[in-house]
Design an enzyme around this catalytic site. Structure first.
Site: not given
Ligand SMILES: Cc1ncc(COP(=O)(O)O)c(C=O)c1O
Lengths: 264, 414
Positions: A49, A60
């Site tokens: 990814e 995140d």
């Protein structure tokens, strides 16, 4: 181009889980990201990814925030993301782009899907695009022949899992815990139950991410999932390395450890 | 339970009084704006908030409790004040200030916070998180949490902690934990990111008490409904005082809560112009501003499709304003919709224009406004000169300026 379908068929034939590694484009440098992701593939990652660095990564944790910030400071643009995909695809792995929705929206969904397909990318993971909003993206992705992967979480009721799974092609991304990205000392206890609940809704492979960072954890997850997704732990190795060469050998080492884990 | 005699609000006040098309659709959309662009992990929590709110807003017991807090704790109704000396710099137009600065904690933020704190109880949650820019929403949240016995954590950008130090101290005194946010632009947008990260981690116990009409559905609707009281009261008060409706309503726009709060009751009144004033910072030509609606483009930020300050690849551009509460590169989706439908008009006001209005109101009326509100006053000065002495302008004085003394001391060399 290697497709997700071939990756999971091969892993299944080997009676193991697939290993998915994450790295943002432009980190530690534009070329450094290609080199590091290629090393990850050589040492055992089946899928990569490539993160599209975004200014407001609200899903995140600190490690990915740090890497993405550096990538943006490096001037990483979508053209660099595409170039990274192209470079890494040469290694033979299936390459996805993981991105928040706004950069695609702004770039133009159709143009993004086309450019990604032309770069040899196999699809996208869009963590803040829900089934209610995903319709147009699924259409243009299908037209360009790229996969669309979406996330489910431990909080997802079965109806949501079903709705998300219906939007997915390639695999379903199961977040192991309620929280942001980042390595943890143990994989969320909810992960196995979530994978089971996914299986009741879909025949697609189910991969588990968030909080996985060691060979032992990879082995544990491989016991019930079709794929193991690791991001922050790779980034940590690069952040801690004194120079690029030692960074590369550190990610190689981690990828081998994880690759052994998914085969255990 | 029925609503007490003489209560401020009715269910109709809360839910909007049936103006056609002004509630979002079932995906949370105002036209093409709004919606939900958040991790799937948060969808059940947003669904739960929407469901509990839908029940609460038609429950007389909830409305009565909210009404009670607004009257006996927040100090509602707030008065309107006619400012004759100030009107001289506004072309002689009749200027009426809606005095949200006189509420407990000193800004309109208390209205939404009390509503959502009651909602938190109804959700069965014990912990509240919030973002804050100017610190007013943080102070209001810490206040409501103290009152209702809820644990409170406030996320605030490091830059804002510095320029609103007094409010940091107030929040701490009120028992909140203030977490300075050191990433990104270290202002409101990054505080929101951090609050979302906390929420997705602690959603079982925690309500995210969102402070403005932005963010994913249902926040734009809930925050608007709890702020609606501003316009509902003001409309009655202006009618009573002047015998008619104002020609224009003016408000500052950061995320948009005080503006939608005063606009909303007037949306159905076609003859009433609605003017929102964004922060033009150092001037839009410098690129250092927060003119999201007037200079931005359509995108997704913090879970909602709206106008955003962004570059050609969708990266958020950092905003600038002397006022922390307007220093935000996004804006509520309903404002985006009001702009595109032409129902409201939006303009930029520079730091210098706002600070001039700030000092003029202090010297002509003995009222020190929040710098955020001073943007609406500066806009009113321009608007009054355009409309002339026959016009009546209602201005939302969204907050008081105590928190801004540090900035004012520096700016005016006091
Ligand atoms: C007094 C005051 N006015 C206005 C604002 C801007 O927010 P909004 O646009 O949501 O009203 C703030 C935000 O902190 C504020 O404190």
């Amino acid at each position: 181009m290697t497709t997700l379908q071939t990756v999971f068929e091969k892993a299944r034939a080997d009676r193991r889980a697939a290993l998915v590694g994450y790295l943002p484009a432009g980190f530690p440098t534009k070329d450094g990201a290609i080199a590091a992701a290629t090393a990850m593939v050589e040492a055992g990652c089946d899928v990569i990814e490539i993160g599209l660095p975004y200014s407001d990564p609200l899903m995140d944790g600190p490690t990915i925030q740090d890497a993405v910030h550096r990538a943006l400071v490096n001037g990483t643009r979508i053209a660099d993301v595409m170039r990274t995909v192209e470079g890494v695809a040469k290694s033979g792995a299936a390459v996805l782009v993981m991105t928040y929705w706004n950069p695609i929206d702004r770039y133009g969904a159709e143009r993004f899907a086309r450019d990604l397909a032309n770069a040899g990318g196999t699809g996208t993971i869009t963590p803040d695009l829900t089934p209610e909003e995903a319709g147009p993206w699924r259409e243009v992705s299908a037209a360009s022949g790229i996969d669309t992967v979406f996330l489910v979480a431990p909080s997802s009721p079965d109806e949501r899992i079903q709705a998300v799974a219906e939007c997915c092609t390639g695999f379903v991304y199961a977040a192991s815990l309620m929280g942001v990205t980042g390595a943890r000392t143990s994989v969320g206890a909810a992960a196995e139950g979530l994978v089971k609940r996914c299986r009741a809704q879909t025949d697609l492979p189910v991969c588990v991410g968030l909080g996985v960072g060691t060979g032992a954890q990879a082995a544990e997850v491989a016991g019930y999932a079709d794929g193991v997704i690791v991001g922050s732990a790779f980034i940590r190795r690069l952040l801690d390395a004194p120079d690029e060469a030692s960074g590369l050998s550190a990610v190689r080492e981690l990828a081998s450890e994880l690759a052994a884990g998914v085969r255990a | 339970m029925t609503i007490a005699e003489g209560s401020l609000i009715t269910a109709a006040d809360l839910v909007g009084g049936g103006v056609a098309g002004d509630d979002p659709d079932d995906r949370g959309r105002f036209g093409v704006f709004g919606g939900r662009f958040v991790p799937e992990a948060l969808i059940p929590a947003l669904d739960e908030v929407a469901k509990i709110y839908a029940e609460a807003k038609t429950d007389p017991a909830f409305i009565s409790e909210f009404d009670h807090l607004l009257r006996t704790y927040a100090g509602r109704p707030t008065t309107i004040t006619e400012v004759r000396r100030f009107s001289e710099v506004a072309g002689g137009a009749r200027v009426l200030l809606k005095r949200e600065d006189l509420t407990h904690t000193g800004a309109h933020k208390i209205n939404n916070v009390l509503g959502q704190a009651l909602l938190t109880k109804r959700l069965g949650k014990t912990r509240v998180i919030a973002e804050t820019g100017a610190g007013q929403h943080g102070v209001a949240t810490a206040t409501a949490c103290a009152l209702l016995g809820l644990e409170c954590v406030i996320y605030m950008g490091e830059v804002d902690c510095e320029r609103q130090a007094l409010n940091v101290a107030r929040m701490k005194l009120l028992g909140a934990r203030v977490v300075p946010v050191g990433n990104g632009s270290r202002t409101l947008k990054d505080a929101i990111n951090e609050a979302f990260r906390d929420w997705v981690t602690n959603v079982d116990t925690t309500h995210y008490l969102f402070g403005t009409v932005a963010g994913p559905h249902p926040f734009p609707e809930i925050v608007r409904d709890f702020a609606r009281i501003i316009g509902v009261e003001a409309r009655r008060q202006v009618l009573e005082l002047t015998g008619g409706l104002p020609d224009a309503v003016a408000a500052a726009v950061g995320g948009g809560s005080n503006a939608i709060g005063i606009f909303h009751a007037f949306i159905g009144d076609e003859g009433v112009a609605l003017h929102g004033y964004e922060a033009a910072g150092h001037g839009v030509e410098t690129g250092e501003h927060a003119c999201t609606l007037t200079e931005g483009s359509i995108g997704v930020l913090h879970g909602s499709r709206t106008y955003v300050l962004q570059d050609d690849e969708g990266q958020t551009i950092e905003s600038h304003s002397i006022s922390a509460g307007l220093d935000y590169p996004g804006v509520g989706p309903e404002h985006a919709w009001l702009k595109d439908t032409g129902r409201a008009t939006y303009h930029g006001i520079t730091d210098a224009e706002a600070m001039e209005a700030f000092s003029i109101l202090a010297r002509t009326e003995g009222i020190i406004p929040a710098i955020e509100s001073a943007h609406a006053l500066a806009g009113t000065m321009k608007l009054g000169r355009e409309l002339g002495p026959e016009a009546t302008i209602l201005v939302n004085l969204s907050g008081r300026g105590d928190k801004d003394m540090g900035t004012a001391m520096k700016y005016f060399n006091l």
